[in-house]
Design a protein around this motif. Structure first.
Motif, PDB file in Angstrom:
ATOM      1  N   VAL A  29       0.816  -1.215   0.000  1.00 50.63           N
ATOM      2  CA  VAL A  29       0.000   0.000   0.000  1.00 50.63           C
ATOM      3  C   VAL A  29       0.851   1.267   0.000  1.00 50.63           C
ATOM      4  CG1 VAL A  29      -1.986  -1.139   1.039  1.00 50.63           C
ATOM      5  CG2 VAL A  29      -0.322   0.010   2.510  1.00 50.63           C
ATOM      6  N   ASN A  30       2.130   1.158   0.284  1.00 54.65           N
ATOM      7  CA  ASN A  30       3.019   2.319   0.209  1.00 54.65           C
ATOM      8  C   ASN A  30       3.365   2.655  -1.234  1.00 54.65           C
ATOM      9  OD1 ASN A  30       3.314   2.891   3.001  1.00 54.65           O
ATOM     10  ND2 ASN A  30       4.658   1.116   3.181  1.00 54.65           N
ATOM     11  N   ARG A  31       3.333   1.658  -2.099  1.00 53.34           N
ATOM     12  CA  ARG A  31       3.695   1.862  -3.505  1.00 53.34           C
ATOM     13  C   ARG A  31       2.494   1.888  -4.441  1.00 53.34           C
ATOM     14  NH1 ARG A  31       9.081  -1.866  -4.204  1.00 53.34           N
ATOM     15  NH2 ARG A  31      10.326  -0.697  -2.728  1.00 53.34           N
ATOM     16  N   ASP A  32       1.353   1.454  -3.958  1.00 52.44           N
ATOM     17  CA  ASP A  32       0.171   1.339  -4.810  1.00 52.44           C
ATOM     18  C   ASP A  32      -0.980   2.154  -4.208  1.00 52.44           C
ATOM     19  OD1 ASP A  32      -2.071   0.590  -6.265  1.00 52.44           O
ATOM     20  OD2 ASP A  32      -1.593  -1.542  -6.236  1.00 52.44           O
ATOM     21  N   PRO A  33      -1.192   3.365  -4.700  1.00 56.05           N
ATOM     22  CA  PRO A  33      -2.242   4.220  -4.141  1.00 56.05           C
ATOM     23  C   PRO A  33      -3.635   3.588  -4.202  1.00 56.05           C
ATOM     24  CG  PRO A  33      -0.814   5.499  -5.579  1.00 56.05           C
ATOM     25  CD  PRO A  33      -0.434   4.059  -5.754  1.00 56.05           C
ATOM     26  N   ALA A  34      -3.920   2.833  -5.253  1.00 57.56           N
ATOM     27  CA  ALA A  34      -5.229   2.182  -5.361  1.00 57.56           C
ATOM     28  C   ALA A  34      -5.391   1.129  -4.268  1.00 57.56           C
ATOM     29  CB  ALA A  34      -5.406   1.552  -6.734  1.00 57.56           C
ATOM     30  N   ALA A  35      -4.328   0.397  -3.971  1.00 54.83           N
ATOM     31  CA  ALA A  35      -4.378  -0.604  -2.896  1.00 54.83           C
ATOM     32  C   ALA A  35      -4.556   0.083  -1.546  1.00 54.83           C
ATOM     33  CB  ALA A  35      -3.114  -1.463  -2.901  1.00 54.83           C
ATOM     34  N   TYR A  36      -3.915   1.208  -1.364  1.00 55.06           N
ATOM     35  CA  TYR A  36      -4.059   1.975  -0.122  1.00 55.06           C
ATOM     36  C   TYR A  36      -5.508   2.432   0.064  1.00 55.06           C
ATOM     37  CZ  TYR A  36      -3.187   5.574   3.407  1.00 55.06           C
ATOM     38  OH  TYR A  36      -3.218   6.330   4.549  1.00 55.06           O
ATOM     39  N   ASP A  37      -6.083   2.968  -1.000  1.00 51.07           N
ATOM     40  CA  ASP A  37      -7.482   3.406  -0.940  1.00 51.07           C
ATOM     41  C   ASP A  37      -8.416   2.242  -0.648  1.00 51.07           C
ATOM     42  OD1 ASP A  37      -6.670   5.992  -1.474  1.00 51.07           O
ATOM     43  OD2 ASP A  37      -7.192   5.901  -3.610  1.00 51.07           O
ATOM     44  N   GLU A  38      -8.151   1.091  -1.260  1.00 51.80           N
ATOM     45  CA  GLU A  38      -8.983  -0.098  -1.029  1.00 51.80           C
ATOM     46  C   GLU A  38      -8.858  -0.579   0.411  1.00 51.80           C
ATOM     47  OE1 GLU A  38     -11.552  -3.389  -2.057  1.00 51.80           O
ATOM     48  OE2 GLU A  38     -11.294  -1.305  -2.660  1.00 51.80           O
ATOM     49  N   MET A  39      -7.652  -0.519   0.964  1.00 51.97           N
ATOM     50  CA  MET A  39      -7.446  -0.914   2.354  1.00 51.97           C
ATOM     51  C   MET A  39      -8.291  -0.037   3.282  1.00 51.97           C
ATOM     52  SD  MET A  39      -3.975  -0.712   4.663  1.00 51.97           S
ATOM     53  CE  MET A  39      -4.032   1.082   4.729  1.00 51.97           C
ATOM     54  N   ILE A  40      -8.296   1.258   3.044  1.00 48.72           N
ATOM     55  CA  ILE A  40      -9.084   2.177   3.864  1.00 48.72           C
ATOM     56  C   ILE A  40     -10.575   1.889   3.697  1.00 48.72           C
ATOM     57  CG2 ILE A  40      -9.712   4.592   4.207  1.00 48.72           C
ATOM     58  CD1 ILE A  40      -6.798   5.274   3.378  1.00 48.72           C
ATOM     59  N   ARG A  41     -10.993   1.638   2.458  1.00 47.91           N
ATOM     60  CA  ARG A  41     -12.401   1.338   2.203  1.00 47.91           C
ATOM     61  C   ARG A  41     -12.826   0.070   2.951  1.00 47.91           C
ATOM     62  NH1 ARG A  41     -15.711  -1.768  -0.312  1.00 47.91           N
ATOM     63  NH2 ARG A  41     -14.153  -3.050  -1.338  1.00 47.91           N
ATOM     64  N   LEU A  42     -11.992  -0.955   2.916  1.00 47.20           N
ATOM     65  CA  LEU A  42     -12.325  -2.230   3.557  1.00 47.20           C
ATOM     66  C   LEU A  42     -12.312  -2.149   5.076  1.00 47.20           C
ATOM     67  CD1 LEU A  42     -10.300  -4.720   1.355  1.00 47.20           C
ATOM     68  CD2 LEU A  42     -12.790  -4.556   1.510  1.00 47.20           C
ATOM     69  N   SER A  43     -11.302  -1.483   5.618  1.00 47.39           N
ATOM     70  CA  SER A  43     -11.086  -1.532   7.061  1.00 47.39           C
ATOM     71  C   SER A  43     -11.530  -0.276   7.797  1.00 47.39           C
ATOM     72  CB  SER A  43      -9.610  -1.765   7.364  1.00 47.39           C
ATOM     73  OG  SER A  43      -8.835  -0.631   7.014  1.00 47.39           O
ATOM     74  N   GLY A  44     -11.646   0.828   7.073  1.00 47.29           N
ATOM     75  CA  GLY A  44     -11.943   2.091   7.728  1.00 47.29           C
ATOM     76  C   GLY A  44     -10.745   2.639   8.483  1.00 47.29           C
ATOM     77  N   GLN A  45      -9.569   2.060   8.237  1.00 53.33           N
ATOM     78  CA  GLN A  45      -8.360   2.479   8.946  1.00 53.33           C
ATOM     79  C   GLN A  45      -7.213   2.684   7.971  1.00 53.33           C
ATOM     80  OE1 GLN A  45      -7.260   0.113  12.347  1.00 53.33           O
ATOM     81  NE2 GLN A  45      -9.346  -0.579  12.652  1.00 53.33           N
ATOM     82  N   ARG A  46      -6.184   3.355   8.449  1.00 54.41           N
ATOM     83  CA  ARG A  46      -4.983   3.597   7.648  1.00 54.41           C
ATOM     84  C   ARG A  46      -3.803   2.777   8.174  1.00 54.41           C
ATOM     85  NH1 ARG A  46      -6.089   8.133   4.600  1.00 54.41           N
ATOM     86  NH2 ARG A  46      -7.822   9.374   5.366  1.00 54.41           N
ATOM     87  N   TYR A  47      -4.089   1.755   8.952  1.00 50.91           N
ATOM     88  CA  TYR A  47      -3.042   0.968   9.597  1.00 50.91           C
ATOM     89  C   TYR A  47      -2.809  -0.344   8.863  1.00 50.91           C
ATOM     90  CZ  TYR A  47      -4.184   4.173  13.368  1.00 50.91           C
ATOM     91  OH  TYR A  47      -4.434   5.296  14.108  1.00 50.91           O
ATOM     92  N   THR A  48      -1.573  -0.793   8.913  1.00 52.58           N
ATOM     93  CA  THR A  48      -1.226  -2.098   8.373  1.00 52.58           C
ATOM     94  C   THR A  48      -0.690  -2.950   9.506  1.00 52.58           C
ATOM     95  OG1 THR A  48       1.020  -1.398   7.803  1.00 52.58           O
ATOM     96  CG2 THR A  48      -0.657  -1.184   6.099  1.00 52.58           C
ATOM     97  N   PRO A  49      -0.755  -4.241   9.403  1.00 52.34           N
ATOM     98  CA  PRO A  49      -1.319  -4.976   8.279  1.00 52.34           C
ATOM     99  C   PRO A  49      -2.845  -4.962   8.300  1.00 52.34           C
ATOM    100  CG  PRO A  49      -0.644  -6.524   9.961  1.00 52.34           C
ATOM    101  CD  PRO A  49      -0.236  -5.149  10.438  1.00 52.34           C
ATOM    102  N   THR A  50      -3.414  -5.187   7.133  1.00 51.59           N
ATOM    103  CA  THR A  50      -4.854  -5.364   6.989  1.00 51.59           C
ATOM    104  C   THR A  50      -5.063  -6.650   6.197  1.00 51.59           C
ATOM    105  OG1 THR A  50      -5.303  -3.001   7.057  1.00 51.59           O
ATOM    106  CG2 THR A  50      -6.976  -4.388   6.051  1.00 51.59           C
ATOM    107  N   LEU A  51      -5.930  -7.490   6.692  1.00 49.56           N
ATOM    108  CA  LEU A  51      -6.189  -8.787   6.065  1.00 49.56           C
ATOM    109  C   LEU A  51      -7.658  -8.862   5.669  1.00 49.56           C
ATOM    110  CD1 LEU A  51      -5.151 -11.755   5.546  1.00 49.56           C
ATOM    111  CD2 LEU A  51      -6.102 -12.274   7.778  1.00 49.56           C
ATOM    112  N   ASP A  52      -7.891  -9.232   4.412  1.00 48.69           N
ATOM    113  CA  ASP A  52      -9.243  -9.488   3.919  1.00 48.69           C
ATOM    114  C   ASP A  52      -9.292 -10.959   3.541  1.00 48.69           C
ATOM    115  OD1 ASP A  52     -11.640  -9.751   2.585  1.00 48.69           O
ATOM    116  OD2 ASP A  52     -11.242  -8.221   1.093  1.00 48.69           O
ATOM    117  N   ALA A  53     -10.070 -11.716   4.264  1.00 46.02           N
ATOM    118  CA  ALA A  53     -10.203 -13.157   4.012  1.00 46.02           C
ATOM    119  C   ALA A  53     -11.678 -13.467   3.787  1.00 46.02           C
ATOM    120  CB  ALA A  53      -9.654 -13.967   5.175  1.00 46.02           C
ATOM    121  N   GLY A  54     -12.040 -13.596   2.527  1.00 48.98           N
ATOM    122  CA  GLY A  54     -13.424 -13.921   2.207  1.00 48.98           C
ATOM    123  C   GLY A  54     -14.416 -12.862   2.641  1.00 48.98           C
TER     124      GLY A  54
END
Length: 66
Positions: free
Chosen positions: A18-43
């Motif tokens: 997510v540091n190199r991929d802005p779209a992945a960073y945005d998706e992480m925030i959308r999924l988790s509501g947070q800006r913290y890593t790690p973030t795991l999406d499992a199913g």
């Protein structure tokens, strides 16, 4: 630590930098509501900003197997 935990137990996963991929960073925030890593999406189940203990509980709770 999360990668080590998953690797040691034989889980397969896709790692997104997510540091190199802005779209992945945005998706992480959308999924988790947070800006913290790690973030795991499992199913569709999301765990954000966790350590090994929380990861183990999450995987068991959602019956996620390697």
């Amino acid at each position: 630590m999360a990668k080590h935990y998953l690797n040691k137990r034989g889980y397969r996963y896709e790692e997104l930098d997510v540091n190199r991929d802005p779209a992945a960073y945005d998706e992480m925030i959308r999924l988790s509501g947070q800006r913290y890593t790690p973030t795991l999406d499992a199913g569709g189940n999301v765990l954000a900003d966790f350590g090994p203990d929380e990861l183990e509980i999450f995987l068991k709770k959602h019956s996620i197997q390697p």
